[in-house]
Design an enzyme around this catalytic site. Structure first.
Site, PDB file in Angstrom:
ATOM      1  N   CYS A 101       9.589   7.181   1.596  1.00 37.98           N
ATOM      2  CA  CYS A 101       8.216   7.865   1.751  1.00 37.98           C
ATOM      3  C   CYS A 101       8.557   9.375   1.994  1.00 37.98           C
ATOM      4  CB  CYS A 101       7.313   7.403   2.950  1.00 37.98           C
ATOM      5  SG  CYS A 101       8.056   7.913   4.695  1.00 37.98           S
ATOM      6  N   GLY A 161       0.742  -0.974   0.029  1.00 41.98           N
ATOM      7  CA  GLY A 161      -0.311   0.022   0.045  1.00 41.98           C
ATOM      8  C   GLY A 161       0.946   1.230   0.042  1.00 41.98           C
ATOM      9  N   HIS A 208       5.898   3.058   8.361  1.00 40.99           N
ATOM     10  CA  HIS A 208       6.010   4.676   8.352  1.00 40.99           C
ATOM     11  C   HIS A 208       5.717   5.595   9.424  1.00 40.99           C
ATOM     12  CE1 HIS A 208       7.397   3.890   4.340  1.00 40.99           C
ATOM     13  NE2 HIS A 208       6.359   3.443   4.049  1.00 40.99           N
ATOM     14  N   ASP A 212      -1.177  -6.256   0.835  1.00 42.34           N
ATOM     15  CA  ASP A 212      -0.609  -7.246   1.265  1.00 42.34           C
ATOM     16  C   ASP A 212      -0.885  -7.712   2.641  1.00 42.34           C
ATOM     17  OD1 ASP A 212       1.214  -5.498   2.143  1.00 42.34           O
ATOM     18  OD2 ASP A 212       2.807  -6.168   0.851  1.00 42.34           O
TER      19      ASP A 212
END
Length: 413
Positions: A306, A198, A294, A238
């Site tokens: 990111c 994602g 993150h 996932d």
């Protein structure tokens, strides 16, 4: 495009659709009158491009899903109609109507007879696993895993192939479609579940800025793959797919955690989490929950893909890259401790290729950090840490459950 390890998949089966409607009813009649076993997953499947056949009337009700789930959990030994009535709270007449339709559609069959305390022996019914199949695709950053699962979630065929998630949408969609088609071989599937890193919008099947691959932002993967295959498609992260597989007990008939709560932490080419709260996958209001990797734990740490500094993902992967696995496990444990403190969960499961290659190191390291936390707080019990079932194909199996679980009333979330 990849190697195949195939076993007998049986007949093409009779399941060609999924429940319709919305909500979850619990009426006493055959159709319940107040909803269906559908969910966000089911809604994404119904009416998808190229949906084959028709939606089965036998699968339209919440009550039918309850019966199917009990048949699934009973396994080959089966279960009697009287037991089904007792466990669902439905009347014997309602159970008889539901099971008659399930048998007519090929979803249920007799499994013998059982001695009765009075009167004639009871007929025992079982689920017919080969009556329907679903494809599960795990699109990792550098590898594709594809499985074909029967109604119980058992894998009956598997393929693996190299994948470059940065090769562009056309190449990835074509590669994924090719692997799915190679598995089908005459089987009429319920559809295809796709799991990949994602963030993404599970409801719409649209990708966001996948870490390291910003070019995917806004791509409607579900619609593109559904149009290419002519089959219903469901897309999820996932980690959520793997967590769903664990929660419903993919391939085993029952989940290892029942209706409890747990966190699934996936460490492979990236790091993420799947959260199950009260037996249900928690996706959040915008289906973006679980971006575990993150969270920043070192303000002046190394730059993450990111854009932030000191994310758990970059710290963990850097440690793995240096070969300091104990450090990687401690970093992962620090993130797990944050989740435990926020959610008060009682189980942490680890998965992903990096964990699979060093299971003992990661279970021991994460467990040590959580144990230290429990001792500091006092009066608490150390949180259990283990390796998620399913191994290297756990995510792909969970992806198949995106199609299968709603049939048994297990796909809500």
């Amino acid at each position: 495009m990849g190697r195949v390890n195939r076993t007998d998949v049986g007949g093409s089966g009779g399941v060609t659709g999924v429940p319709g409607g919305s909500g979850r009813g619990s009426g006493a009649g055959e159709t319940g009158g107040a909803g269906s076993a559908g969910s966000a997953e089911a809604a994404a499947v119904v009416g998808g491009p190229g949906t084959p056949g028709v939606n089965l009337p036998a699968l339209r009700s919440h009550n039918a899903a309850l019966v199917l789930d009990l048949l699934r959990m009973a396994g080959a030994a089966g279960i009697s109609r009287l037991e089904l009535a007792e466990r669902t709270g439905l009347t014997p007449q309602a159970v008889s109507k539901i099971t008659a339709r399930l048998r007519a559609e090929g979803l249920a069959a007799e499994a013998g007879r059982r001695a009765s305390t009075g009167g004639k022996p009871r007929t025992v019914l079982r689920l017919v696993p080969e009556a329907g199949h679903a494809v599960g695709l795990h699109l990792d950053r550098d590898e594709l895993t594809a499985v074909l699962c029967d109604l119980t979630g058992a894998v009956v065929a598997e393929r693996r192939a190299p994948l470059d998630l940065g090769a562009g949408a056309d190449a990835v969609v074509e590669g994924a479609a090719g692997e799915a088609e190679a598995l089908l071989g005459g089987v009429s599937p319920l559809g295809v579940g796709v799991a990949l890193p994602g963030p993404l919008d599970h409801t719409l099947g649209v990708l966001h800025r996948v870490t390291g691959f910003p070019e995917w932002d806004g791509f409607a993967l579900r619609d593109a793959l559904a149009g290419r295959l002519g089959l219903p498609v469901v897309v999820d992260k996932d980690t959520n797919a793997a967590a769903l597989g664990v929660a419903v007990g993919a391939g085993s008939g029952s989940g290892p955690v029942g209706g409890g709560s747990f966190a699934y932490l996936h460490l492979g080419t990236g790091l993420g989490a799947g959260l199950v709260i009260g037996g249900t996958v928690h996706r959040g209001a915008r289906t973006g929950a679980g971006e575990f990797g993150h969270q920043v734990i070192q303000l002046d740490g190394p730059l993450c893909e990111c854009g932030n500094r000191g994310c758990i993902e970059v710290l963990c992967l850097d440690a793995v890259g240096r070969g300091t696995l104990d450090e990687a496990a401690r970093v992962l444990g620090a993130g797990a401790a944050n989740l435990v403190g926020l959610l008060d969960i009682d189980l942490v499961l680890l998965g992903g290729r990096t964990v699979a290659a060093h299971e003992e190191v990661f279970v021991r390291g994460v467990g040590a950090v959580l144990g230290e936390r429990a001792r500091r707080e006092g009066g608490g019990t150390a949180i259990s840490v283990g390796v998620a079932p399913g191994g290297a194909r756990g995510v792909a199996e969970g992806a198949a459950q995106l199609l299968l679980a709603p049939l048994f009333g297990r796909g809500d979330g």
